[in-house]
Enzyme design. Structure first.
Site, PDB file in Angstrom:
ATOM      1  N   GLY A   1       1.143  -4.077  -6.123  1.00 25.21           N
ATOM      2  CA  GLY A   1       2.459  -3.598  -5.734  1.00 25.21           C
ATOM      3  C   GLY A   1       2.446  -3.068  -4.315  1.00 25.21           C
ATOM      4  O   GLY A   1       1.452  -3.166  -3.587  1.00 25.21           O
ATOM      5  N   ILE A   2       3.571  -2.492  -3.918  1.00 20.66           N
ATOM      6  CA  ILE A   2       3.711  -1.927  -2.581  1.00 20.66           C
ATOM      7  C   ILE A   2       3.008  -0.577  -2.518  1.00 20.66           C
ATOM      8  O   ILE A   2       3.076   0.215  -3.446  1.00 20.66           O
ATOM      9  CB  ILE A   2       5.197  -1.758  -2.221  1.00 20.66           C
ATOM     10  CG1 ILE A   2       5.896  -3.112  -2.165  1.00 20.66           C
ATOM     11  CG2 ILE A   2       5.373  -1.027  -0.902  1.00 20.66           C
ATOM     12  CD1 ILE A   2       7.389  -3.039  -1.952  1.00 20.66           C
ATOM     13  N   GLY A   3       2.332  -0.295  -1.405  1.00 24.13           N
ATOM     14  CA  GLY A   3       1.770   1.036  -1.213  1.00 24.13           C
ATOM     15  C   GLY A   3       0.346   1.011  -0.713  1.00 24.13           C
ATOM     16  O   GLY A   3      -0.330  -0.023  -0.706  1.00 24.13           O
ATOM     17  N   GLY A   4      -0.133   2.192  -0.307  1.00 26.21           N
ATOM     18  CA  GLY A   4      -1.456   2.313   0.271  1.00 26.21           C
ATOM     19  C   GLY A   4      -2.573   2.077  -0.723  1.00 26.21           C
ATOM     20  O   GLY A   4      -3.587   1.447  -0.398  1.00 26.21           O
ATOM     21  N   MET A   5      -2.421   2.565  -1.973  1.00 27.62           N
ATOM     22  CA  MET A   5      -3.501   2.449  -2.938  1.00 27.62           C
ATOM     23  C   MET A   5      -3.804   1.001  -3.319  1.00 27.62           C
ATOM     24  O   MET A   5      -4.973   0.594  -3.325  1.00 27.62           O
ATOM     25  CB  MET A   5      -3.180   3.287  -4.176  1.00 27.62           C
ATOM     26  CG  MET A   5      -4.387   3.584  -5.068  1.00 27.62           C
ATOM     27  SD  MET A   5      -5.054   2.160  -5.910  1.00 27.62           S
ATOM     28  CE  MET A   5      -3.580   1.591  -6.778  1.00 27.62           C
TER      29      MET A   5
ATOM     30  N   GLU B   1       4.585 -10.812  -7.028  1.00 22.50           N
ATOM     31  CA  GLU B   1       5.928 -10.917  -6.440  1.00 22.50           C
ATOM     32  C   GLU B   1       5.861 -10.731  -4.933  1.00 22.50           C
ATOM     33  O   GLU B   1       6.652 -11.303  -4.186  1.00 22.50           O
ATOM     34  CB  GLU B   1       6.865  -9.889  -7.060  1.00 22.50           C
ATOM     35  CG  GLU B   1       6.761  -8.498  -6.463  1.00 22.50           C
ATOM     36  CD  GLU B   1       7.594  -7.473  -7.192  1.00 22.50           C
ATOM     37  OE1 GLU B   1       7.579  -7.491  -8.428  1.00 22.50           O
ATOM     38  OE2 GLU B   1       8.225  -6.651  -6.526  1.00 22.50           O
TER      39      GLU B   1
ATOM     40  N   GLY C   1       9.543  -5.311  -9.506  1.00 22.55           N
ATOM     41  CA  GLY C   1       8.867  -6.138 -10.499  1.00 22.55           C
ATOM     42  C   GLY C   1       7.858  -5.384 -11.323  1.00 22.55           C
ATOM     43  O   GLY C   1       7.091  -6.007 -12.066  1.00 22.55           O
TER      44      GLY C   1
END
Length: 444
Positions: A218-222, A243, A341
């Protein structure tokens, strides 16, 4: 067939093209890097002529001139399917409204329920066969264009041509008007530097990922941090089904880890619906036979995701309550992003043979007063539930990882408190007792 002649017959200036928009119309800007930069400017210039024009977009990085020129929203009303940082700030100002959805359903919403009077988006230059590529907006674009009464394409010379599974192109014969002009460079949405907590969370998840796994970040730094750690690991033959194609996958490819050879769906191909990242990422996906893009109606369908053996889904969230409900889109009633998503992949990964779904978060955050707060809370109070407790699986913080599948309410409370920040555990136990989801014999 002389497609160039048809092209020239449909060529207009941006100012000429937007004259088709009428007061009360529904206008669509599609998504992300396909934002129609020139058409948005031209439409904003018509502000005094138009009223109540409703505009939809998704993950647009701004600025949107139709919003900036009309702070009272008398002329243009902007709405987003999934908020970028820019759109989140618009929401804070009351200048953007979120449209609740899950990504796999967005195009069926258009097909069955929504009106599109004018659709406008950026595409690649036309090829010799008369086709324009929908690029990083493919995930939702084709379905929107098909529903529109009028289609206006804006040629963006910087967009990558992303090879498709299907519905990644539109033909000149399906277009009403074409606009050309110079564009700024595509937004650079490369990686954020990882925090120590990101690294600790990634280290907890890494042992659960086997060689040959297919990955969704997914979106993000981790998630990007985990991608970088996987690039340095001993794992081999990883795959991509996601996605959002981000720089995490480019890093895996450069390290020789992303081969897609062991995928059980679209073998040897990485599949995505959206592309957002750095200039290097856009260069990598351009005409790359190893990357294919398709509508999210297909990419994010749980039954599609589940066809990938060892499907690993990794997403961030904002908070989790002691019942295992997951909030990934609001802080209380303040809108942050969207469902996107996440629920699609939580569901699909759990259905896959050998699949696992991970929801990640730091254990704490600082509020606007600088006070440390727990992300694990007794129960939600207005926070929007993204994933229901019935579909919560692995939850991870920097303090550990737990699997909530099949666990009763008191077991969930015990597990989640065990990965909460130590400063909040006693308080959470007291709240669990009040909610009658704490067993007295449990160790504190």
């Amino acid at each position: 067939m002389d497609y160039r002649q048809e092209y020239r017959s449909k060529l207009r200036t941006a100012e000429e093209a937007v004259k088709v928009v009428k007061s009360g119309d529904w206008v669509d800007y599609t998504a992300n890097i396909c934002f129609p930069y020139l058409l948005d400017q031209a439409l904003a210039k018509r502000k005094e002529e138009l009223y109540d024009v409703k505009v939809r977009g998704s993950l647009l990085f701004g600025p949107l001139e139709i919003v900036e020129c009309d702070p009272e929203r008398e002329h243009f009303i902007y709405n987003s399917w999934h908020c970028s940082n820019y759109e989140r700030k618009l929401c804070d100002k009351g200048l953007c409204n979120y449209i609740p959805m899950i990504f796999r359903n967005v195009i069926p919403y258009y097909r069955h329920f929504l009106t599109v009077n004018v659709a406008m988006m950026c595409v690649t230059p036309m090829d010799k066969h008369g086709y324009f590529n929908l690029s990083g907006g493919t995930g939702v674009a084709r379905g929107i264009l098909e529903k529109a009464d009028i289609v206006i394409l804006e040629i963006n010379e910087h967009l990558p041509w992303v090879n498709g599974g299907f519905d990644e192109c539109i033909h000149i014969s399906e277009v009403d008007y074409i606009v050309e002009g110079e564009h700024p460079a595509l937004p650079n949405m490369g990686e954020l530097p990882p925090t120590p907590e990101d690294k600790m969370i990634a280290e907890h998840i890494l042992p659960y990922i086997p060689s040959g796994a297919t990955l969704q970040f997914g979106i993000g730094g981790m998630p990007n941090t985990l991608g970088n750690m996987l690039a340095e690991s001993d794992l081999t033959d990883l795959g991509m089904h996601t996605e959002l194609c981000s720089d995490a996958y480019l890093n895996l490819y450069r390290a020789g880890k992303l081969t897609n050879k062991k995928k059980t769906l679209h073998k040897n191909k990485g599949l995505t619906g959206i592309v957002i990242g750095s200039p290097e990422l856009y260069q990598w996906v351009d005409h790359n036979p190893g990357v294919i893009i398709a509508p999210l109606e297909y990419v994010n369908a749980a039954e599609t995701i589940a066809k990938n053996d060892n499907m690993i889904s990794i997403n961030n969230c904002i908070a989790v309550d002691l019942y295992g409900q997951v909030c990934a889109e609001s802080a209380g009633l303040r809108h942050i992003s969207g469902t996107g998503g996440q629920l699609d992949y939580v569901t699909g990964a759990a259905m896959a043979k050998g699949g696992k779904s991970f929801i990640c978060m730091t254990s704490t955050y600082q509020d606007h007063n600088g006070v440390k707060q727990s992300r694990i809370v007794p129960h939600f109070q207005g926070d929007i539930v993204t994933d229901p407790r019935s579909q919560s699986y692995y939850v991870c913080t920097e303090y550990g990882i737990v699997n909530l599948v099949g666990r009763s309410t008191w077991e969930r409370a015990e597990m989640l408190i065990s990965i909460a920040h130590p400063d909040f555990r006693e308080e959470l136990i007291k709240e669990a007792e009040k909610q009658k989801i704490w067993i007295r014999s449990m160790k504190r």
